[in-house]
Scaffold this motif. Structure first.
Motif, PDB file in Angstrom:
ATOM      1  N   THR A  91     -34.418  -1.406  22.706  1.00 32.54           N
ATOM      2  CA  THR A  91     -34.442  -1.453  21.246  1.00 32.54           C
ATOM      3  C   THR A  91     -33.088  -1.005  20.704  1.00 32.54           C
ATOM      4  O   THR A  91     -32.365  -0.244  21.373  1.00 32.54           O
ATOM      5  N   PRO A  92     -32.711  -1.437  19.503  1.00 34.65           N
ATOM      6  CA  PRO A  92     -31.422  -1.006  18.924  1.00 34.65           C
ATOM      7  C   PRO A  92     -31.289   0.513  18.843  1.00 34.65           C
ATOM      8  O   PRO A  92     -30.245   1.074  19.180  1.00 34.65           O
ATOM      9  N   THR A  93     -32.370   1.195  18.407  1.00 34.43           N
ATOM     10  CA  THR A  93     -32.319   2.657  18.282  1.00 34.43           C
ATOM     11  C   THR A  93     -32.157   3.317  19.645  1.00 34.43           C
ATOM     12  O   THR A  93     -31.337   4.232  19.819  1.00 34.43           O
ATOM     13  N   GLY A  94     -32.945   2.852  20.611  1.00 38.10           N
ATOM     14  CA  GLY A  94     -32.864   3.429  21.952  1.00 38.10           C
ATOM     15  C   GLY A  94     -31.500   3.221  22.571  1.00 38.10           C
ATOM     16  O   GLY A  94     -30.923   4.144  23.169  1.00 38.10           O
ATOM     17  N   TYR A  95     -30.952   2.034  22.406  1.00 33.14           N
ATOM     18  CA  TYR A  95     -29.634   1.734  22.976  1.00 33.14           C
ATOM     19  C   TYR A  95     -28.558   2.608  22.344  1.00 33.14           C
ATOM     20  O   TYR A  95     -27.723   3.205  23.043  1.00 33.14           O
ATOM     21  N   MET A  96     -28.557   2.683  21.009  1.00 34.12           N
ATOM     22  CA  MET A  96     -27.531   3.465  20.318  1.00 34.12           C
ATOM     23  C   MET A  96     -27.667   4.953  20.633  1.00 34.12           C
ATOM     24  O   MET A  96     -26.661   5.678  20.715  1.00 34.12           O
ATOM     25  N   THR A  97     -28.903   5.434  20.805  1.00 33.91           N
ATOM     26  CA  THR A  97     -29.115   6.837  21.174  1.00 33.91           C
ATOM     27  C   THR A  97     -28.481   7.133  22.525  1.00 33.91           C
ATOM     28  O   THR A  97     -27.800   8.139  22.709  1.00 33.91           O
TER      29      THR A  97
END
Length: 715
Positions: free
Chosen positions: A226-232
């Motif tokens: 997910t975008p959030t998981g990747y950026m985290t």
């Protein structure tokens, strides 16, 4: 009721199994293999009974569980594969408990740390007693990360971002904060309520499952895809590199475990955690941190270096000569430890300023909720500012903390020494002047010792105790008692110019200055030092201590070699141009008012456009120089043990903590490679000459620390 060496088991009238931990062979309940095997075997057998409705795990001790046995982490099995096999079996057995889908509750009544908290995560409900103890996962402080399921299970409960923060920072929380953060589910006020609430949950929830066992469960913030998981994950990797520069493999492995496991089933995820944890545990960095940072420092703090045969003696009344920053800091930590402190200076006004230092520290503590006005007033009441030497009468100990001038120190010693109790002693807080020479002013040189604090005293944990030629064992014993009484970490060294810390630290600073003279970019030197794990860059350090002090230290040397003469000339040019350091707003850095410090464009040296020395060699020159002179200190008898050198370098000099200290660092580099490097650097000055005794050790491929050896003593 059934009882074994680890716990008792009873089943109440409602069919609730209650397991009460009380590990009789351990000082605390601990997360150890034999206990876990018996616990899993017993609980699985009980939950398999149709009449059993659920289980409660609690402690008979004042704490719940302190975590793993650190001795076992240091003295781990030689076979990493065998260790991994046992860890995988542990995960397999813990997952079997979930298959019963019967409610399991843990009752936390005191410290619940590391493996203790991971044990609680195997339960469906965590209920804690109100209090000020700690709950959480501090493994990062040992160079590790949670390997008993904590890393993976928290990622399922909290998501990647929050889990990475808790795991990488080794966070622990008081119960109220643990509840807010979601580490526990409920807080109660009394032990009786703990048991009541535990039983209520079991009876109200006859069938349960862990969140990660539910197919509909979604990871907060999303998985890696997910975008959030990747950026985290990208942000966490960036922050880790920025803060630790890749020097702590255990933290790198923690992120890898999260990255590789977040989208996998629980059994596969736990296997990944176990494999990375094993790699972290068997790394040199983890061994170094545990040996020096945990055992070494804790043993020193308990006074392990104290000579045998002397009863513990408490200092009740302390005299301090000199109310400058150092004397004021000593007054604060001593009054905080419950001593009556007489803070003497040439005027009451100066002494009052010294006391005001404690007052300001206490105001800050009150503002942060760490103290109260009542406690602050009580502490301040223990500090008597004075200009009258008679107020020192009946002191158990007097510490001289005046300017580094032998004549001044002799005057105040002679003036105040008669005030000491007959069984008391006198100490100098000098950072470089030989104690035996200062003791010449004393009528009782056997009761004269060096107690070297580091600034700021309230924050710096290390105290270097210097034994003079005539200092008695009794005086040394009482000095160690005083240092442990104020909660500091003592190391014991023998008398010489600069002792251990000041002498060795000089090599760090002088090597950096020598590289500046060679035309190496000062910014590169500073950056490389911090990337190597040093607490602060050498040029910034020299600004802190002041160029004046550096010149004074050089002037105390009996003779200078060519390199030292060049350095002296360079520092003198800086001083003559008013660049005396941070205190005047300019040194190696400029310190604009209200702005960030910036490196000075040095008009005395031209920076070479092409960097002739690699970053690797810059780091080696800074760190090898300190380690090599530390060995000389050992050979000359300034140091008694390698562990004192390692503790002193880490706590007093900010030496890269991942190495475990100067001697552990030589082991990490390899003694033969270390000598080869020093020989390669020899054209840069005589400071790189290697003692023959170290070369003799290299023939044996010697290590200062092997296996569980914690303290190599040079014979």
């Amino acid at each position: 009721m059934t009882t074994n060496q680890y716990f008792t088991l009873e089943t109440d009238e409602n069919g609730i199994v209650i397991i009460t931990m009380d590990m009789k062979d351990y000082p605390f309940n601990m997360f150890v293999s034999d206990f876990l095997k018996l616990y899993f075997e017993t609980l699985q057998a009980e939950l398999a009974k149709p009449e059993v409705k659920g289980s409660i795990l609690r402690s008979a001790r004042p704490e719940f569980m302190a975590g793993a046995d650190i001795n076992l982490l240091l003295n781990k099995p030689g076979d990493a594969e065998a260790f991994l096999k046992d860890l995988l079996s542990f995960h397999e057995q813990s997952l079997k408990l979930e298959e019963f889908k019967k409610p399991m509750v843990v009752l936390i009544n005191g410290n619940c740390l590391g493996g203790g908290y991971e044990l609680s995560l195997m339960n469906n409900r965590r209920i804690a007693l109100a209090g000020s103890y700690q709950i959480g996962l501090p493994e990062a402080k040992l160079g590790l990360f949670p390997g008993g399921g904590g890393t993976i299970k928290l990622s399922r409960l909290f998501g990647l971002e929050k889990t990475a923060k808790i795991v990488l920072q080794g966070q622990t929380f008081r119960p109220a904060d643990a509840l807010k953060e979601g580490l526990i589910d409920e807080i109660v006020e009394t032990p009786e309520e703990l048991l009541e609430k535990g039983k209520e949950f079991i009876l109200a929830n006859p069938q349960v499952e862990q969140p990660w066992s539910n197919p509909k469960h979604k990871i907060p913030g999303g998985g890696l895809k997910t975008p959030t998981g990747y950026m985290t994950m990208v942000g966490s990797i960036g922050n880790l590199r920025k803060n630790s520069h890749g020097n702590y493999p255990g933290l790198n492995y923690a992120l890898q475990a999260l990255h590789d496991s977040i989208d996998l089933p629980m059994n596969r995820a736990l296997e990944i955690e176990a494999r990375y944890f094993t790699k972290a545990l068997y790394s040199d960095v983890t061994t170094n941190i545990i040996r020096t940072g945990f055992f070494g420092i804790n043993d020193a703090k308990k006074g392990k270096s104290k000579p045998k045969g002397f009863e513990k003696k408490a200092t009740q009344k302390l005299g301090i000569l000199g109310a400058g920053m150092m004397g004021a800091g000593i007054a604060y930590v001593s009054a905080k430890a419950g001593m009556d402190v007489v803070l003497k200076d040439v005027s009451v006004e100066n002494a009052e300023k010294g006391k005001a230092y404690s007052e300001n520290l206490l105001k800050g503590a009150i503002a942060k909720g760490r103290s109260t006005q009542e406690k602050a007033d009580a502490l301040l009441h223990k500090i008597l500012p004075t200009a009258n030497v008679d107020d020192l009468k009946d002191c158990d100990l007097i510490i001289e903390a005046v300017f580094e001038d032998p004549q001044l120190k002799a005057i105040v010693t002679k003036e105040s020494e008669p005030m000491i109790k007959s069984d008391g002693f006198f100490a100098s807080n000098t950072s470089t002047l030989p104690i035996s020479r200062l003791a010449e002013a004393s009528v009782n040189p056997e009761k004269f010792i060096g107690i070297h604090f580091f600034s700021p005293v309230d924050k710096m944990p290390l105290v270097e105790i210097i034994v003079g030629k005539q200092t008695s064992d009794e005086t040394l014993a009482h000095a160690i008692d005083y240092v442990t009484q104020i909660g500091k970490v003592p190391i014991v060294v023998n008398d010489s110019h600069g002792f251990f810390t000041s002498r060795v630290f000089g090599f760090y600073n002088f090597e950096a200055a020598a590289m500046v003279l060679e035309g190496i970019n000062p910014q590169t030197i500073e950056n490389v030092a911090k990337q190597a794990g040093m607490a602060i860059g050498p040029l910034a350090v020299m600004d802190e201590v002041s160029i004046e002090l550096i010149l004074r230290v050089i002037a105390q040397k009996e003779s200078l070699n060519d390199n030292e003469k060049q350095l002296k000339d360079f520092f003198q040019k800086m001083a003559d141009s008013g660049r005396l350091g941070k205190k005047v707003g300019k040194g190696f850095y400029d310190y604009p008012e209200g702005g960030k410090k910036v490196l000075w464009k040095n008009e005395f040296v031209e920076v070479k456009e092409e960097q002739m020395v690699s970053n690797e060699d810059i780091a080696k020159r800074l760190m090898h120089a300190m380690a090599l002179d530390s060995y000389r200190c050992l050979e000359e008898g300034v140091l008694n043990t390698t562990l004192d050198g390692d503790i002193g370098s880490m706590l007093g000099l900010g030496f890269a903590s991942q190495t475990g200290g100067v001697f552990s660092y030589i082991d990490m580099v390899g003694i033969q490679q270390f000598i080869a490097d020093c020989d390669r650097f020899l054209p840069n000055g005589k400071q790189w000459e290697v003692p023959q005794s170290l070369r003799d050790l290299a023939v044996q491929d010697f290590k200062f620390y092997t296996g569980n050896t914690q303290n190599w003593i040079k014979k």
